[in-house]
Enzyme design. Structure first.
Site, PDB file in Angstrom:
ATOM      1  N   ASP A  32     -16.207  36.287  43.809  1.00  0.00           N
ATOM      2  CA  ASP A  32     -16.407  34.925  43.298  1.00  0.00           C
ATOM      3  C   ASP A  32     -16.284  34.982  41.776  1.00  0.00           C
ATOM      4  OD1 ASP A  32     -18.323  32.331  44.654  1.00  0.00           O
ATOM      5  OD2 ASP A  32     -17.729  32.370  42.548  1.00  0.00           O
TER       6      ASP A  32
ATOM      7  N   ASP B  42     -11.287  36.902  40.083  1.00  0.00           N
ATOM      8  CA  ASP B  42     -10.372  35.865  40.539  1.00  0.00           C
ATOM      9  C   ASP B  42      -9.726  36.312  41.859  1.00  0.00           C
ATOM     10  OD1 ASP B  42      -8.101  34.345  40.935  1.00  0.00           O
ATOM     11  OD2 ASP B  42      -7.413  34.478  38.844  1.00  0.00           O
TER      12      ASP B  42
ATOM     13  N   PHE C 246     -13.313  31.069  51.195  1.00  0.00           N
ATOM     14  CA  PHE C 246     -13.909  29.792  50.763  1.00  0.00           C
ATOM     15  C   PHE C 246     -13.362  29.331  49.417  1.00  0.00           C
ATOM     16  CE2 PHE C 246     -17.450  31.430  53.381  1.00  0.00           C
ATOM     17  CZ  PHE C 246     -17.739  30.313  54.137  1.00  0.00           C
ATOM     18  N   ALA C 247     -13.031  30.298  48.550  1.00  0.00           N
ATOM     19  CA  ALA C 247     -12.778  29.957  47.145  1.00  0.00           C
ATOM     20  C   ALA C 247     -11.656  28.928  47.027  1.00  0.00           C
ATOM     21  CB  ALA C 247     -12.406  31.221  46.372  1.00  0.00           C
TER      22      ALA C 247
ATOM     23  N   TYR D  33      -6.143  17.533  47.147  1.00  0.00           N
ATOM     24  CA  TYR D  33      -7.044  18.511  47.759  1.00  0.00           C
ATOM     25  C   TYR D  33      -6.658  18.722  49.226  1.00  0.00           C
ATOM     26  CZ  TYR D  33     -11.281  20.295  49.968  1.00  0.00           C
ATOM     27  OH  TYR D  33     -12.162  21.022  50.726  1.00  0.00           O
TER      28      TYR D  33
ATOM     29  N   HIS E 194     -21.077  14.972  44.802  1.00  0.00           N
ATOM     30  CA  HIS E 194     -21.266  14.701  46.220  1.00  0.00           C
ATOM     31  C   HIS E 194     -22.400  13.718  46.488  1.00  0.00           C
ATOM     32  CE1 HIS E 194     -18.944  18.512  46.367  1.00  0.00           C
ATOM     33  NE2 HIS E 194     -18.282  17.778  47.236  1.00  0.00           N
TER      34      HIS E 194
ATOM     35  N   PHE F  80     -19.360   4.159  45.575  1.00  0.00           N
ATOM     36  CA  PHE F  80     -17.934   4.024  45.266  1.00  0.00           C
ATOM     37  C   PHE F  80     -17.222   3.246  46.362  1.00  0.00           C
ATOM     38  CE2 PHE F  80     -18.725   8.231  42.992  1.00  0.00           C
ATOM     39  CZ  PHE F  80     -18.824   7.637  41.745  1.00  0.00           C
TER      40      PHE F  80
ATOM     41  N   ARG G  71     -18.540   8.705  56.624  1.00  0.00           N
ATOM     42  CA  ARG G  71     -18.276  10.145  56.737  1.00  0.00           C
ATOM     43  C   ARG G  71     -19.146  10.741  57.834  1.00  0.00           C
ATOM     44  NH1 ARG G  71     -14.848   8.661  54.017  1.00  0.00           N
ATOM     45  NH2 ARG G  71     -14.063   9.380  52.010  1.00  0.00           N
TER      46      ARG G  71
ATOM     47  N   ARG H  27     -13.274   5.352  44.739  1.00  0.00           N
ATOM     48  CA  ARG H  27     -12.844   6.571  44.059  1.00  0.00           C
ATOM     49  C   ARG H  27     -11.425   6.888  44.535  1.00  0.00           C
ATOM     50  NH1 ARG H  27     -16.836  11.547  44.918  1.00  0.00           N
ATOM     51  NH2 ARG H  27     -15.747  11.549  46.901  1.00  0.00           N
TER      52      ARG H  27
HETATM   53  N1  UDP Z   1     -19.922   8.704  47.060  1.00  0.00           N
HETATM   54  C1  UDP Z   1     -20.607   7.661  46.465  1.00  0.00           C
HETATM   55  N2  UDP Z   1     -21.423   7.964  45.400  1.00  0.00           N
HETATM   56  C2  UDP Z   1     -21.567   9.244  44.909  1.00  0.00           C
HETATM   57  C3  UDP Z   1     -20.854  10.285  45.539  1.00  0.00           C
HETATM   58  C4  UDP Z   1     -20.031   9.972  46.617  1.00  0.00           C
HETATM   59  O1  UDP Z   1     -20.491   6.514  46.864  1.00  0.00           O
HETATM   60  O2  UDP Z   1     -22.305   9.435  43.939  1.00  0.00           O
HETATM   61  C5  UDP Z   1     -19.063   8.400  48.247  1.00  0.00           C
HETATM   62  C6  UDP Z   1     -17.636   8.888  48.113  1.00  0.00           C
HETATM   63  O3  UDP Z   1     -16.847   7.939  47.417  1.00  0.00           O
HETATM   64  C7  UDP Z   1     -17.259   9.080  49.593  1.00  0.00           C
HETATM   65  C8  UDP Z   1     -18.570   9.531  50.239  1.00  0.00           C
HETATM   66  O4  UDP Z   1     -19.610   9.102  49.353  1.00  0.00           O
HETATM   67  O5  UDP Z   1     -16.878   7.853  50.156  1.00  0.00           O
HETATM   68  C9  UDP Z   1     -18.665  11.040  50.407  1.00  0.00           C
HETATM   69  O6  UDP Z   1     -18.306  11.625  49.185  1.00  0.00           O
HETATM   70  P1  UDP Z   1     -18.547  13.152  48.847  1.00  0.00           P
HETATM   71  O7  UDP Z   1     -18.078  13.381  47.431  1.00  0.00           O
HETATM   72  O8  UDP Z   1     -19.961  13.544  49.151  1.00  0.00           O
HETATM   73  O9  UDP Z   1     -17.625  13.950  49.870  1.00  0.00           O
HETATM   74  P2  UDP Z   1     -16.031  13.844  50.167  1.00  0.00           P
HETATM   75  O10 UDP Z   1     -15.915  12.917  51.356  1.00  0.00           O
HETATM   76  O11 UDP Z   1     -15.355  13.350  48.952  1.00  0.00           O
HETATM   77  O12 UDP Z   1     -15.658  15.242  50.505  1.00  0.00           O
END
Ligand code: UDP
Length: 327
Positions: A31, A50, A72-73, A140, A188, A206, A219, A280
Site C-alpha cells: 500500500d 506503488d 484493492f489498490a 471510475y 462517502h 446530492f 444505493r 454529483r
Molecule cells: N451522497 C450525498 N451526500 C454526501 C455523499 C454522498 O448525497 O455527502 C450521495 C451520492 O451522491 C450518491 C450516494 O450518496 O448518490 C452514495 O454516494 P457514495 O459517495 O457514498 O458512494 P458511491 O455510490 O458514489 O460509490
C-alpha cells in the site's frame, strides 16, 4: 495461502486482511498509504510502495513465494473520476496492467479484483445481476470494467484465473469497532452523515430530482465485514471456479439518501441537518444488486444485511475515532 494484498491498508482492504488472517492465510500488504492507514494494518506485514512499480513487484515476488493476489489498490471516487479521468486510467488500468505483467512473469496466476457496481451505469432493470448491460456513467466504472475485460483475455491467453467482485456501496465498520472508513476528504454518504451527527453541520444531499420515490439516489449498502467474507470465499474458490468470473456483492435492498439519513437519525438520536445540493456528476440514479450468483458460486450470504447493523457499527467507529485513526 501466501497472499499479496494491494491496497490492504484501505477501508475494505484492512477488514479483509484481518479476515484472511483469521481464515489461516498469510497476507502481505502492499500500500502506498495515499488513502490507506498504517494504523489499520498494525501487526501485519506491510510494504509501503506503488503496486504498479515493476521493480518493486519483481523484488517482492522474487523474495516471497506468493500464491495469489487480492487487488484493492485503486482510485475509487466517482465524482473525482469525472474531473480527473487521466488519473483514473493511469492508476486503475495502466498500473494494474503492470501488476498483471509481473504476476505472469513470476507465475502467480490467481487474482481477486476489487470491482464495482459502477460498471453497470444507469439501471435498465432493478435488481441488477451480472448480465445487466455495462455502460458506466463515469471513468471510475469505465476503468474497472476495462480491467475486468483484460482479466478475461488474460484467462483466454495465459490461463490466468480471476474473480472480479462487483461490490455495491461498502459501509459499516469492523464488528469490534476498531476498523472503519477514514478518507481525507471524505466523500462517502455514511461517514458524512455520521460526521454531521457529531458536528451538527448539514450533510449535502446530492440530487433531489431523481426519478426515485423521494427524489434522491438509491444505493445498495453492504457491510464491510460481508465484503471481506466475500473476498475470502472468492479466493478459496478460485482454483475450483477457474476462468475469469464476475460476481455481484450486495444485499438486494435499495435505500435512498434520505432514507439513510432518517435511519441514522434514529440510531444516533441526533437531528442531522441536511442541505439540498445539485447532482454529483457521474452518479447513476439507482444501483441495487442481485447477488444470486455469489450465493450459488461461493456460498456468500451476508451476515449483516440490514441498514441498521451497517449504521450501528459505523456509528460506533465514528464516535470513537472522531479524528480518524490518529484520535
Ligand atoms: N451522497 C450525498 N451526500 C454526501 C455523499 C454522498 O448525497 O455527502 C450521495 C451520492 O451522491 C450518491 C450516494 O450518496 O448518490 C452514495 O454516494 P457514495 O459517495 O457514498 O458512494 P458511491 O455510490 O458514489 O460509490
Amino acid at each position: 495461502m501466501r497472499l499479496l494484498v494491494t491496497g490492504g491498508a484501505g477501508f475494505i482492504g484492512a477488514v479483509t486482511v484481518r479476515r484472511l488472517c483469521e481464515a489461516g492465510h498469510e497476507p502481505i500488504v502492499l500500500d502506498d498509504l495515499s488513502a490507506g492507514h498504517r494504523e489499520a494494518v498494525a501487526g501485519m506485514e506491510l510494504v509501503v510502495g506503488d503496486f504498479g512499480e515493476r521493480a518493486l513487484l519483481r523484488d517482492l515476488l522474487g523474495s516471497k513465494k506468493i500464491d495469489a493476489v487480492v487487488h484493492f489498490a485503486a482510485s475509487s471516487l466517482v465524482g473525482e473520476s469525472v474531473q480527473r479521468p487521466g488519473e483514473y486510467y493511469r492508476n486503475n488500468l495502466e498500473r494494474s496492467l503492470a501488476l498483471l505483467d509481473v504476476l505472469r512473469e513470476r507465475g502467480v496466476m490467481r487474482l481477486v479484483l476489487s470491482s464495482t457496481a459502477a460498471v453497470y451505469g444507469e439501471p435498465v432493470v432493478i435488481p441488477m445481476d451480472e448480465e445487466h448491460p455495462t455502460r458506466p456513467t463515469n471513468p471510475y466504472g469505465e476503468t474497472k470494467l476495462a480491467l475486468e475485460k483484460a482479466l478475461r483475455w488474460y484467462h483466454a491467453a495465459y490461463g490466468f484465473a480471476s474473480v472480479s467482485l462487483r461490490y455495491f456501496n461498502a459501509a459499516g465498520a469492523s464488528a469490534d469497532g476498531s476498523l472503519g472508513e477514514v478518507h481525507d476528504p471524505e466523500t462517502h454518504l455514511v461517514p458524512n452523515v455520521l460526521r454531521a451527527a457529531l458536528t451538527d453541520d448539514p450533510v449535502p444531499v446530492f440530487g433531489t430530482d431523481y426519478a426515485t420515490h423521494d427524489g434522491t439516489a438509491v444505493r445498495d449498502y453492504v457491510h464491510v465485514e460481508d465484503l471481506a467474507d466475500g473476498h475470502v470465499r472468492a479466493l478459496e474458490s478460485l482454483e475450483r471456479m477457474g476462468g475469469a468470473s464476475v460476481l455481484n456483492l450486495g444485499n438486494g435492498a435499495g435505500f435512498s439518501v434520505l432514507q439513510v439519513i432518517e435511519a441514522a437519525r434514529r440510531i444516533t438520536g441526533k437531528p442531522i441537518p441536511i442541505r439540498k445540493a445539485s447532482r454529483r456528476p457521474g452518479d447513476p440514479e439507482s444501483l441495487v444488486a442481485s447477488s444470486g450468483r455469489a450465493r450459488r458460486e461461493i456460498g456468500w450470504t451476508p451476515r449483516f444485511p440490514g441498514l441498521e447493523s451497517i449504521l450501528e457499527t459505523a456509528w460506533r467507529f465514528a464516535r470513537t475515532h472522531p479524528h480518524g485513526y490518529r484520535s
